[in-house]
Design an enzyme around this catalytic site. Structure first.
Site, PDB file in Angstrom:
ATOM      1  CG  HIS A  51       4.696   7.040  -2.549  1.00 18.59           C
ATOM      2  ND1 HIS A  51       3.566   7.082  -1.785  1.00 18.59           N
ATOM      3  CD2 HIS A  51       4.405   7.743  -3.682  1.00 18.59           C
ATOM      4  CE1 HIS A  51       2.627   7.805  -2.407  1.00 18.59           C
ATOM      5  NE2 HIS A  51       3.114   8.199  -3.563  1.00 18.59           N
ATOM      6  CB  CYS A  68       0.350   8.008  -5.363  1.00 20.17           C
ATOM      7  SG  CYS A  68       1.719   8.447  -6.482  1.00 20.17           S
ATOM      8  NE  ARG A  79       0.607  19.618  -3.091  1.00 21.41           N
ATOM      9  CZ  ARG A  79       1.894  19.456  -2.843  1.00 21.41           C
ATOM     10  NH1 ARG A  79       2.533  20.317  -2.090  1.00 21.41           N
ATOM     11  NH2 ARG A  79       2.572  18.430  -3.342  1.00 21.41           N
ATOM     12  CD  GLU A 124       2.114   5.277   0.950  1.00 24.20           C
ATOM     13  OE1 GLU A 124       1.453   5.362   2.003  1.00 24.20           O
ATOM     14  OE2 GLU A 124       3.010   6.081   0.630  1.00 24.20           O
TER      15      GLU A 124
END
Lengths: 203, 203, 203, 203
Positions: free
Chosen positions: A165, A141, A88, A78
């Protein structure tokens, strides 16, 4: 050189987390660097406390956090973490922040200090798919990636830190035939290759 | 029981074919069945001649052909082969049939005799993604599946035969981060699981 | 209220840019707000100069930039722009920045002032797929979103600004049967719905 | 020339079926051919009875059935129908056949008589994505395609028949941002273009 590598415990109804399993299987040293492995809870803020304690205890030169990105087909270092949490689903303590800054006095975002393009190149050279990702999402994350950068900005200026990831394991998608996955062996190989690139670029 | 397992050589500009590599790594016996491995050329008709010669020589009870389906994320036993070839790229001998029947006096299609649902269940039980596919395409994979069925219909009525597609290897998609892949180790595990199911259902 | 809506000209070998076409077809007023349409060049920095000139000339309350995100299936308002340009292809002036900050004295990133969740809800209510995106990439789309935020931070503090990505048009994917697309009519409907949400939340 | 175009009613929990809506919006004549529109139930066998009655009543030269293939991004004329039904969900009458032949004395499969490649070319020329599909699945879409071919083989030898799958409507995927869709207007344009190709090739 000492590298702290963190992996989240399982969340979202999954019984396993490939990140944690892969981290646990890393060798004790990679390219001469000592690897310190750390399981962290999939819980906002609490995960950062656990990483901070390990930084204080271990004095690592680098923190590499690893997490699962279900649906991705490649290993994706990342580039950036943003100052926002928006879940969510609840975390493992039932917290579900909505449009919430992670640190009210933190930067809007932090770029990683890790050599993401060199990591991608090393992973590809190991025969595995990889690309730089420009979003770590808005869940735990991104949260831990941001929090470690915030720790760097406020307490540990010498630290280099970042996030990678990894896909689902094949065992997580047995009945979802269109969802990509990656074997644990390849996760371990890929993370090892990425760490080798980190060691080479950071020395 | 004797099972002939075939794998295509590389084609379409790829330097490797996961099907062939996986077949070569299968054990010599699976669930008591003898495994006979056969490399076949990615050439229309010629591949069928090579399989026919092996059937005559080896008298297998089962023929399982394995081929690569780039872009799929799962191991996919095929349900049916159709009497048509239509290549988007030439085969390894430069042939590129367009809308051509494979056998002018063959059936429009043949269903496999292999227990595709049991194969899928066995692969999933081994922790790998799998689903029954209802199309083997119109290239050499469908061609060899059809041709072996035609051989069964015309010469070897006792034969059970079928086809299984496998994904790209990770090494084939290093720079295509959205394309799913599967490790060779998992290909071998999955094919082995499928063959176990074939042995159990065919006995 | 006055809303400046920008669209890029075609790039990357495409003969059309759905963003520009959609912007040109917007009505002159939406929910009482005046819509000012602006074509901008797919050129780093130059596009920002063109937008700045329009801001000076038009004094808009809101700037909404629209761009194409080939491969996405939904209309995706962007949450954040990052201070980095990294082009895989040159822009229309042949520039191809690599790992370059956009503004050396700018923030690492800027969040949009636009109500992205309300925009998504409005687009869905219009019967179209939408989700908030957390990455505008590292090409001209992220660039213009960042640059307008930088203008806001340095010159136009009252401005509300943001970005929305739209899919390919069907005509751009006629021979790419797996790539999603959206009709121009639906682009226009979706952008209109998003602007309606902007007007309601900004007043 | 007379063309019977059929569309299924909604199924699987969807409140709409783009196939039926698109068929209803077709013009009364296309390239001089008379278009007869027919709604058919999403019910195994019953749908075939309804089509048969319409064939007896209308004496069409061509039957084109249209159905929804959720997840596809393009308009896909089908090449072949197979003699098998295997439903993952019940039909609208609660029937859910498992591994069941459609006609015990039918062919294993039937190829369409429609010019699928010309249909694809015509759809692309209309600016819409299209490709030939080699599988209509094992649910009602494959069922009706097979049944009409069986009627042709047993009763109406002059008939030309085939099937075309169309994507979800945008309104069906508002909250599934990665699932491709196509607008109803484009469905109608694409089906019209395909019928134009059918008329030209069949005359």
């Amino acid at each position: 050189m000492k590298i702290l590598v963190t992996g989240f415990d399982p969340f979202g109804g999954e019984s396993t987390n490939p990140a944690l399993e892969a981290v646990e299987q890393l060798p004790a040293t990679i390219s001469g660097a000592t690897i310190v492995k750390l399981e962290i809870p999939t819980i906002f803020n609490r995960c950062a406390e656990v990483v901070r304690a390990a930084i204080v205890r271990e004095h690592p030169d680098v923190v590499l956090s690893v997490g699962q990105a279900g649906g991705r087909a490649a290993l994706t270092p990342e580039l950036v973490a943003i100052n926002l949490s928006d879940g969510r689903i609840p975390d493992n303590a039932g917290q579900q922040p909505v449009d919430q800054p992670i640190q009210t006095n933190g930067e809007t975002a932090y770029f990683t200090q890790l050599p993401v393009k060199a990591m991608v190149a090393a992973i590809r050279a190991a025969g595995l798919p990889s690309t730089v990702s420009t979003t770590a999402g808005t869940y735990v994350c991104n949260h831990i990636m941001y929090q470690v950068q915030y720790l760097r900005a406020t307490e540990f200026p010498e630290l280099h830190a970042g996030f990678m990831h990894i896909p689902f394991l094949p065992s997580q998608v047995t009945e979802r035939p269109n969802v990509p996955s990656m074997s644990l062996t390849d996760d371990v190989r890929g993370i090892t290759a990425a760490i080798t690139a980190i060691v080479q670029q950071t020395e």
